[in-house]
Design a protein around this motif. Structure first.
Motif: not given
Length: 293
Positions: A187-198, A209-215
């Motif tokens: 196994q391995r882990y890959n990470w990203s920073i995403q605006l919103g959580n789709e 958008s004020e309702s959208v947050r970083w994840h």
């Protein structure tokens, strides 16, 4: 469909991480190969939703893959009934997920049908002409890539957009796939920073958008070679956590309220990352300003 993972963050940023582009493999017990947790039903609904929106975008299968699919489906079914026997059972001709009561057809002959049994996206890699090619994919939660563009391509071709991949990882990845022992996953882990959580991360959310947050978006990637066909299963499981949740996690793990928090550790990693990799990962100046607050 949006995900706020109910489970504890499985992977946090490493304060001493020197490179975003790395293999980072670790051995994995077969018992821990597939994770089944409280988000099972949400992933199931998400996969059905994506399939109804555009089946061809989530499932592709090339000729010559039937034997490998059949071998994997048998392997996965036996695995779920033995390693996750407290969560799955057979009732007549159905596999039942006990916590939700969802039933699955046991006569599955496609990777799409068996992908509904688990939360992971599934990609089948087959050896062809001394390299591995993506011959089947059931992918409902891609991280800014499209299955239609990757199907039938070699591992090297798939990673062409990744800066420095050919120089740093290509040879190691191909050697790994060729040398894997059947039934011994890694196994391995890959990470990203995403605006919103789709879960299906294709479009960019509006920065206004004020309702959208970083994840914090985690891909838990596992590789498992099948014994008879020699095909390799590449499984991708997505986790999404808000920055606030990650801050709480880092503080809990450190046990010290004065230790570096999630944002500071992440900012330090980004500052060490070369510009081409930073651009590829979408680590923008807007994100950096958010982390510096």
């Amino acid at each position: 469909m949006k995900l706020n993972s109910k489970v504890y963050p499985i992977y946090c940023p490493e304060a001493n991480q020197q490179s975003v582009l790395r293999l980072g493999l670790s051995r994995l017990s077969l018992a821990d190969w597939i994770l089944i947790d409280e988000d099972f039903e949400l992933f199931h609904q998400h996969k059905l939703q994506q399939q109804s929106l555009n089946h061809r975008s989530v499932y592709q299968e090339l000729c010559g893959a039937k034997d490998a699919i059949a071998e994997f489906n048998d392997f996965l079914l036996k695995h779920l009934l033995t390693r996750h026997h407290e969560q799955f059972a057979i009732n007549q001709n159905q596999l039942i997920h006990l916590a939700t009561g969802i039933g699955f057809d046991l006569s599955a002959t496609s990777l799409w049908k068996s992908s509904l049994w688990v939360q992971d996206d599934l990609c089948l890699l087959q050896p062809q002409a001394e390299e591995y090619r993506l011959t089947v994919g059931s992918v409902c939660s891609p991280s800014r890539w499209r299955l239609q563009e990757k199907i039938g391509k070699s591992i090297d071709w798939i990673h062409v957009p990744v800066p420095d991949y050919q120089q740093t990882l290509s040879e190691r990845v191909n050697r790994l796939l060729a040398g894997m022992k059947p039934g011994n996953p890694v196994q391995r882990y890959n990470w990203s920073i995403q605006l919103g959580n789709e879960l299906n991360w294709q479009r960019r959310e509006s920065m206004d958008s004020e309702s959208v947050r970083w994840h914090w978006r985690i891909e838990r990637q596992t590789l498992l070679k099948l014994p008879r066909t020699g095909a390799v299963m590449f499984c991708i499981r997505i986790f999404l956590h808000s920055f606030d949740r990650m801050e709480e996690t880092i503080k809990l793990l450190s046990g010290n309220s004065d230790s570096q928090g999630f944002r500071k550790v992440l900012l330090a990693i980004i500052n060490r990352t070369p510009s081409p990799i930073r651009h590829y990962k979408g680590l923008t100046d807007i994100l950096i300003r958010e982390l510096e607050k």
